[in-house]
Design a protein around this motif. Structure first.
Motif, PDB file in Angstrom:
ATOM      1  N   LEU A 168       0.724  -1.267  -0.010  1.00 10.41           N
ATOM      2  CA  LEU A 168      -0.158   0.047  -0.042  1.00 10.41           C
ATOM      3  C   LEU A 168       0.882   1.249  -0.169  1.00 10.41           C
ATOM      4  O   LEU A 168       0.389   2.271  -0.681  1.00 10.41           O
ATOM      5  N   LEU A 169       1.932   1.236   0.708  1.00  8.71           N
ATOM      6  CA  LEU A 169       2.822   2.487   0.772  1.00  8.71           C
ATOM      7  C   LEU A 169       3.446   2.555  -0.636  1.00  8.71           C
ATOM      8  O   LEU A 169       3.498   3.718  -1.009  1.00  8.71           O
ATOM      9  N   GLN A 170       3.933   1.672  -1.245  1.00 11.39           N
ATOM     10  CA  GLN A 170       4.314   1.625  -2.509  1.00 11.39           C
ATOM     11  C   GLN A 170       3.381   2.042  -3.566  1.00 11.39           C
ATOM     12  O   GLN A 170       3.700   2.982  -4.507  1.00 11.39           O
ATOM     13  N   ILE A 171       2.075   1.744  -3.575  1.00 14.50           N
ATOM     14  CA  ILE A 171       0.936   2.206  -4.406  1.00 14.50           C
ATOM     15  C   ILE A 171       0.548   3.582  -4.077  1.00 14.50           C
ATOM     16  O   ILE A 171       0.549   4.220  -5.164  1.00 14.50           O
ATOM     17  N   SER A 172       0.868   4.004  -2.907  1.00 15.70           N
ATOM     18  CA  SER A 172       0.385   5.588  -2.992  1.00 15.70           C
ATOM     19  C   SER A 172       1.735   6.339  -3.222  1.00 15.70           C
ATOM     20  O   SER A 172       1.574   7.363  -3.956  1.00 15.70           O
ATOM     21  N   LEU A 173       2.878   5.684  -2.946  1.00 14.55           N
ATOM     22  CA  LEU A 173       4.151   6.517  -3.787  1.00 14.55           C
ATOM     23  C   LEU A 173       3.986   6.601  -5.227  1.00 14.55           C
ATOM     24  O   LEU A 173       4.260   7.913  -5.674  1.00 14.55           O
ATOM     25  N   LEU A 174       3.525   5.547  -6.025  1.00 17.15           N
ATOM     26  CA  LEU A 174       3.538   5.595  -7.369  1.00 17.15           C
ATOM     27  C   LEU A 174       2.385   6.527  -7.866  1.00 17.15           C
ATOM     28  O   LEU A 174       2.477   7.083  -8.763  1.00 17.15           O
ATOM     29  N   ARG A 175       1.016   6.449  -6.927  1.00 17.12           N
ATOM     30  CA  ARG A 175       0.029   7.371  -7.387  1.00 17.12           C
ATOM     31  C   ARG A 175       0.763   8.737  -7.197  1.00 17.12           C
ATOM     32  O   ARG A 175       0.176   9.579  -8.125  1.00 17.12           O
ATOM     33  N   ARG A 176       1.224   9.033  -6.149  1.00 13.30           N
ATOM     34  CA  ARG A 176       1.888  10.472  -6.059  1.00 13.30           C
ATOM     35  C   ARG A 176       2.703  10.945  -7.125  1.00 13.30           C
ATOM     36  O   ARG A 176       2.361  11.970  -7.846  1.00 13.30           O
ATOM     37  N   SER A 177       3.558   9.936  -7.595  1.00 15.44           N
ATOM     38  CA  SER A 177       4.234  10.404  -8.704  1.00 15.44           C
ATOM     39  C   SER A 177       3.580  10.434 -10.075  1.00 15.44           C
ATOM     40  O   SER A 177       3.942  11.273 -10.828  1.00 15.44           O
ATOM     41  N   GLY A 178       2.414   9.848 -10.059  1.00 14.81           N
ATOM     42  CA  GLY A 178       1.770   9.774 -11.299  1.00 14.81           C
ATOM     43  C   GLY A 178       0.925  11.228 -11.461  1.00 14.81           C
ATOM     44  O   GLY A 178       0.995  11.659 -12.282  1.00 14.81           O
ATOM     45  N   ARG A 179       0.485  11.575 -10.274  1.00 15.68           N
ATOM     46  CA  ARG A 179      -0.233  12.896 -10.346  1.00 15.68           C
ATOM     47  C   ARG A 179       0.930  14.077 -10.716  1.00 15.68           C
ATOM     48  O   ARG A 179       0.604  15.026 -11.358  1.00 15.68           O
ATOM     49  N   VAL A 180       2.124  13.973 -10.269  1.00 21.21           N
ATOM     50  CA  VAL A 180       3.262  14.840 -10.736  1.00 21.21           C
ATOM     51  C   VAL A 180       3.340  14.771 -11.774  1.00 21.21           C
ATOM     52  O   VAL A 180       3.473  16.128 -12.861  1.00 21.21           O
ATOM     53  N   ASP A 181       3.575  13.695 -12.474  1.00 25.14           N
ATOM     54  CA  ASP A 181       3.620  13.384 -14.091  1.00 25.14           C
ATOM     55  C   ASP A 181       2.555  14.243 -14.662  1.00 25.14           C
ATOM     56  O   ASP A 181       2.555  14.780 -15.705  1.00 25.14           O
TER      57      ASP A 181
END
Lengths: 419, 293
Positions: free
Chosen positions: B280-293
């Motif tokens: 879950l931590l990793q998914i939230s990290l990926l989501r956050r970076s996705g928003r940045v992109d």
């Protein structure tokens, strides 16, 4: 979503039901077929043994077929555990004596009514008993003789026919051998924590008094006894004094430790008397005349060294088999005299029937067999699997210096008390 | 032609019908066994087989220094994770920047990935034996022997090192794929501006490969937590003194060697929860970076 997850967890917590064994049970075979699980039937050295056993059974029970399923030993008890949990599996199964069997007696049929006629002929029943009942018939005996490289003794100017009788003499001989040949005293592998089991049982009769030994086997173990403590002190002292081959905690007993003995890097090894790690195995690399066997050196004055041995492997009957008498007949065939004689001849194992002639195997096998009459069960076999597992880890910590002998004995006493 | 209403209903149901096989497989072969395992962890072993024992198994687990040590080792693996990701990242960078022999290195680096952990473990058992070649090499330069697999302070690092060696080939391939998406003109511009390798890494390569690095972090973490059993089994047997225990090794010992399947189920549930948290931590990290992109 969160609420559903909480409900699910609560339901599972409250339910908490399910059985390792399960109420339903079914046979691996049928009325005219028996399924046997073991880790031996794929071994060419056991081929003649199985042929004799099958022939014996076929004569008694014509029309019943037998299927042997050889499982890998590393996975054997895991697979067996899964079968027991499911309540389905083989009709007959092979066990090591001691804790491996005692932990699983709930899944086995007591064999006492079926094996009365074999009682006196076979040895090693104690390792296959629990709760006053017998659950398997012994095939081989397992024990821990101290094997000697007689050539290293001669090269060091020592007389291999007059081996050291006390621990001090043993250490003196080891020092001489190391100085004159470069070989270490003991080939000791302890990677899985197995070395301490061999060490404890091989040297135990030289350290404990007869009373202490009997009490230990009866379950009245005094871990604070000075004689028990001495064995664990010697375990650490021997390593620190350089008696062991190097890196025991990273060296496996099978096959690294035995390889070091066979290659002449160590003068002694605490080996086995079943079908691996024994005189016949060593004879492939060492001249059979150079292999000897040594009684345990006396550590505590007055102790009477004896051969530590138990039932090695034996076949048991699963409680879900539809016809226990039929399966018990197969077990009896698997420990019949002709079959065991073939197993000894091909695999070199010391069979549970000690009337089998071993003279063709040479003097070492004869000496081991002659020790059986005065031998006693091995000390480590009396311990539970949990205590043995803990002892294995503590033995490694003792060698690496991260625990003291007193701390180790306190933990072992607690584990032994809790069962 | 069917009436419009029926056609509409069919179109509405079609996605469910198409997804149903996958959902059924996941539910039947993943979620149901998982629920059974969790349920089983609330029952007893041995004499208490089949009876509900509440949280006893969990109490036993968190009272067992061996299991707590295994969890501590998980924490150590998390700390070692950046090293396990940096090694293939750096080597992929060198290959991408065409160091001499880069074609050869690509094959050499990938080769260990095709070895089973048992083979890799056996190879390194020989190399790292107390009287083996690694210590002989140390001896030639005047350093004392190291008990790589028998010293409790060293053994876990030795096993993790072998795991990284055996698995970084896959991460390297992922990195090389990531490099394929990197705009070479950025690198050329940085070079023209006189940037050396450290600056290239910091200002061009790492920002350009953020998603790839995150992906490698996830896969490497999962590999470290769930795929080290073979190596541990072959190289140390959990020793010395339990120093290299990880939860999955503990589970196997309890189930296979000590015949305590319910306790093993409880340990499996704890490991599952650890993986869920990490995931879950990793998914939230990926989501956050996705928003940045």
């Amino acid at each position: 979503m969160r609420r559903w997850a909480a409900v699910l967890v609560a339901a599972l917590t409250l339910a908490g039901c399910g059985s390792a064994s399960g109420p339903d049970s079914a046979s691996g075979g049928g009325e005219h077929k028996l399924v046997v699980w073991d880790w031996k039937s794929g071994d060419p050295a056991a081929a003649a043994y199985l042929e004799k056993a099958k022939a014996d059974f076929a004569a008694k029970r014509p029309g019943v077929s037998v299927e042997f399923v050889a499982q890998p030993f590393d996975q054997y008890y895991t697979l067996l555990g899964a079968a027991i949990q499911a309540g389905r599996g083989p009709d007959v199964m092979l066990f090591n004596g001691g804790g491996r069997l005692r932990d699983r007696v709930d899944a086995l049929v007591p064999l006492d009514p079926y094996v009365i006629a074999d009682r006196d002929r076979l040895t090693g029943w104690e390792a296959f008993g629990g709760n006053g009942k017998t659950y398997a018939s012994p095939v081989t005996l397992q024990g821990h003789p101290i094997y000697v490289n007689r050539k290293l003794y001669r090269d060091a100017g020592l007389d291999p026919d007059r081996p050291p009788a006390t621990w001090d003499e043993f250490v003196d001989a080891c020092t001489t051998i190391k100085d004159r040949t470069g070989a270490r005293c003991l080939a000791l592998g302890n990677k899985e924590g197995a070395g301490i089991q061999f060490f404890l049982s091989a040297l135990g009769s030289g350290a404990l008094t007869g009373q202490e030994y009997g009490d230990w086997l009866a379950g009245n173990r005094d871990w604070a006894s000075p004689d028990v403590k001495r064995i664990f002190e010697l375990w650490t002292e021997a390593d620190r004094a350089g008696l062991n081959t190097e890196g025991p905690n990273s060296t496996a007993m099978f096959n690294d430790s035995f390889a070091k003995f066979q290659s002449g890097e160590a003068a002694h090894v605490i080996g086995l008397m079943s079908d691996v790690g024994h005189w016949k195995d060593f004879g492939e690399f060492l001249d059979p005349g150079d292999i000897g066997v040594l009684p345990a050196p006396v550590i505590t004055p007055g102790a009477a060294p004896s051969l530590p041995y138990d039932g090695g492997i034996g076949y048991a009957v699963a409680r879900w088999t539809p016809d226990p008498a039929l399966a018990a007949d197969l077990v009896r065939s698997l420990s019949s005299k002709d079959a065991l004689a073939a197993f000894h001849a091909d695999a070199g194992a010391i069979a549970a029937d000690t009337s089998i002639d071993v003279s063709a195997a040479g003097p070492v096998a004869s000496r081991v067999v002659s020790g059986i009459a005065g031998g006693r069960p091995a000390l480590h076999v009396a311990l539970s699997s949990t205590t043995l597992d803990l002892m294995g880890r503590l033995s490694q910590q003792l060698l690496s210096g991260s625990v003291t002998v007193d701390e180790a004995l306190t933990q072992l006493a607690a584990s032994d008390r809790d069962g | 032609m069917p009436p419009a209403g029926r056609r509409l209903r069919a179109e509405r149901l079609a996605p469910y019908a198409l997804v149903a096989p996958a959902v059924l497989v996941v539910v039947a072969l993943r979620l149901y066994p998982l629920a059974l395992g969790v349920n089983f962890s609330f029952t007893g072993d041995g004499e208490r087989d089949g009876t509900a024992v509440g949280l006893d198994n969990y109490a036993t687990l968190f009272d067992d220094p061996l299991f707590l040590g295994a969890l501590r080792n998980v924490g150590l693996l998390v700390l070692l994770l950046p090293v396990a990701v940096a090694i293939p990242g750096l080597l992929a960078t060198f290959i991408y920047l065409r160091v001499p022999g880069h074609r050869l290195f690509r094959g050499v680096y990938f080769f260990p990935a095709v070895l089973s952990p048992v083979i890799a473990g056996a190879i390194f058992n020989l190399l790292l034996a107390f009287d083996g070649p690694a210590n002989a090499l140390l001896g030639t330069v005047g350093l004392g022997p190291v008990d790589w697999l028998g010293d409790p302070d060293v053994a876990l690092f030795a096993v993790v090192g072998v795991h990284v060696w055996a698995t970084f080939g896959m991460a390297l391939v992922v990195f090389l794929a990531g490099f394929a998406t990197l705009d070479p003109s950025l690198l050329d511009a940085a070079r023209i501006d006189g940037a050396a390798l450290p600056r290239l890494l910091r200002h061009v390569i790492v920002p350009g490969l953020t998603r790839t690095i995150q992906f490698v972090f996830v896969t490497t973490m999962i590999g470290l937590l769930t795929s080290m059993f073979g190596l541990l089994y072959v190289m140390t047997g959990g020793g010395p003194g339990g120093a290299t225990y990880l939860p999955e090794y503990y589970i196997w010992i309890q189930q296979g060697q000590l015949d305590r399947p319910a306790l093993a189920s409880a340990a499996s549930t704890v490991l599952f929860l650890v993986m869920v948290v990490v995931g879950l931590l990793q998914i939230s990290l990926l989501r956050r970076s996705g928003r940045v992109d």
